[in-house]
Scaffold this motif. Structure first.
Motif, PDB file in Angstrom:
ATOM      1  N   LYS A  14     -23.926 -38.478 -14.551  1.00  0.00           N
ATOM      2  CA  LYS A  14     -24.889 -37.825 -13.655  1.00  0.00           C
ATOM      3  C   LYS A  14     -25.039 -38.572 -12.331  1.00  0.00           C
ATOM      4  CE  LYS A  14     -27.722 -35.581 -17.213  1.00  0.00           C
ATOM      5  NZ  LYS A  14     -29.103 -35.364 -17.702  1.00  0.00           N
ATOM      6  N   GLU A  15     -23.998 -39.316 -11.964  1.00  0.00           N
ATOM      7  CA  GLU A  15     -24.069 -40.127 -10.745  1.00  0.00           C
ATOM      8  C   GLU A  15     -24.330 -39.285  -9.493  1.00  0.00           C
ATOM      9  OE1 GLU A  15     -21.821 -42.361 -13.828  1.00  0.00           O
ATOM     10  OE2 GLU A  15     -21.721 -40.316 -13.024  1.00  0.00           O
ATOM     11  N   ASN A  16     -23.810 -38.073  -9.460  1.00  0.00           N
ATOM     12  CA  ASN A  16     -23.949 -37.231  -8.266  1.00  0.00           C
ATOM     13  C   ASN A  16     -25.089 -36.215  -8.380  1.00  0.00           C
ATOM     14  OD1 ASN A  16     -21.661 -38.455  -7.036  1.00  0.00           O
ATOM     15  ND2 ASN A  16     -20.296 -37.128  -8.222  1.00  0.00           N
ATOM     16  N   SER A  17     -25.851 -36.308  -9.450  1.00  0.00           N
ATOM     17  CA  SER A  17     -26.956 -35.364  -9.645  1.00  0.00           C
ATOM     18  C   SER A  17     -28.146 -35.718  -8.758  1.00  0.00           C
ATOM     19  CB  SER A  17     -27.391 -35.368 -11.114  1.00  0.00           C
ATOM     20  OG  SER A  17     -28.558 -34.589 -11.293  1.00  0.00           O
ATOM     21  N   LYS A  22     -31.958 -38.379 -14.021  1.00  0.00           N
ATOM     22  CA  LYS A  22     -30.680 -39.085 -14.204  1.00  0.00           C
ATOM     23  C   LYS A  22     -30.886 -40.590 -14.317  1.00  0.00           C
ATOM     24  CE  LYS A  22     -29.243 -39.976  -9.400  1.00  0.00           C
ATOM     25  NZ  LYS A  22     -28.223 -39.726  -8.382  1.00  0.00           N
ATOM     26  N   PHE A  23     -32.048 -41.080 -13.852  1.00  0.00           N
ATOM     27  CA  PHE A  23     -32.332 -42.509 -13.925  1.00  0.00           C
ATOM     28  C   PHE A  23     -32.933 -42.855 -15.281  1.00  0.00           C
ATOM     29  CE2 PHE A  23     -32.576 -41.590  -9.356  1.00  0.00           C
ATOM     30  CZ  PHE A  23     -31.668 -42.522  -8.874  1.00  0.00           C
ATOM     31  N   ARG A  24     -32.348 -43.850 -15.934  1.00  0.00           N
ATOM     32  CA  ARG A  24     -32.861 -44.308 -17.228  1.00  0.00           C
ATOM     33  C   ARG A  24     -33.606 -45.627 -17.044  1.00  0.00           C
ATOM     34  NH1 ARG A  24     -28.055 -43.553 -21.742  1.00  0.00           N
ATOM     35  NH2 ARG A  24     -28.118 -41.267 -21.870  1.00  0.00           N
TER      36      ARG A  24
END
Length: 272
Positions: A14-17, A22-24
């Protein structure tokens, strides 16, 4: 007192989301807390395993048990159903936050219910008090009351879920926060009905234990090797929301398909 440093990483894939989800968040206990918790859990585990208190379907963070054992438990249940000509529902439940979301009163209630010594209970209660977590980003810090717990305490909490009185046609297997609910029956509609009854029990437990399951990441799959005339569209509900029905499901690194042939798992393994 600050006892837990929190940072964030981006969920793989999910780097480009643009979604915030997307951040954990990653919370790490300081060394002193880790040492104390390790000592406490060693004593608590000695008590619960000596007295055979923990549910047999709890596989994570337990002596001489692994992901392989958990996967084989699910495999055995499914294959028994297939051999009997039954249909099997696999429901994978995802916990929001997992260890960070563990509600301390539920853990303490578990220690009391399992007749742990008063000293262990009181030290654990003190250990949970006046804790906080701090997230630092771009030279700004946010501090919040409460922080993560380790896997040993998580098992004390999750064990009560596995001790729910499920039907004989149901098996629930847990490894850490990975939970599989498997239901067998002769017809799709009967399995659907039983599954929703079992899900209502789990929903009630989650409400009482302050644990939230993620409806968007939880899935349901039908496993059968027979051609059936029944409508295979099913409706399984979690928190009054229907779960997504899928044709493959990943559990503990294994891709399970609707025929239980592991063809998709073999295909993906060859591509790596």
């Amino acid at each position: 007192m600050e006892d837990c440093k929190t940072d964030t990483i981006v969920e793989p894939g999910k780097e480009n989301s643009d979604e915030v989800s997307k951040f954990r968040p990653i919370s790490l206990l300081n060394s002193g807390r880790k040492m104390l918790e390790k000592l406490l859990i060693n004593r608590i585990n000695h008590h619960v395993f000596t007295h055979d208190i923990m549910n047999k379907n709890l596989y994570g963070f337990t002596p001489q048990r692994s992901t392989t054992d958990a996967a084989m438990a699910v495999k055995g249940f499914v294959e028994e159903g297939l051999a009997a000509g039954e249909i099997i529902f696999l429901i994978s439940l995802d916990v929001k936050g997992a260890f960070d979301a563990a509600w301390w009163p539920s853990i303490l209630n578990g220690l009391k219910a399992y007749n742990c010594s008063k000293n262990l209970y009181n030290i654990s209660k003190s250990y949970f008090s006046q804790r906080s977590a701090v997230l630092t980003s771009n030279n700004a810090s946010i501090q919040r009351t409460g922080s993560c717990c380790g896997p040993g305490y998580w098992n004390i909490l999750y064990n009560s879920l596995l001790n729910i009185q499920f039907t004989k046609s149901t098996k629930v297997v847990a490894f850490a926060d990975d939970l599989i609910l498997a239901v067998r029956n002769e017809t799709i509609r009967a399995a659907e009905n039983i599954s929703n009854i079992e899900m209502s029990k789990i929903t009630a437990w989650s409400r009482n234990s302050k644990i939230n399951f993620n409806e968007d990441k939880s899935k349901v799959m039908i496993i059968s090797r027979k051609k059936r005339k029944e409508n295979k569209e099913i409706h399984i509900y979690l928190n009054n929301k229907p779960l997504q029905q899928v044709s493959t499901m990943k559990y503990l690194g294994i891709v399970i398909d609707s025929k239980f042939k592991f063809s998709e798992h073999k295909l993906r393994s060859r591509k790596k």
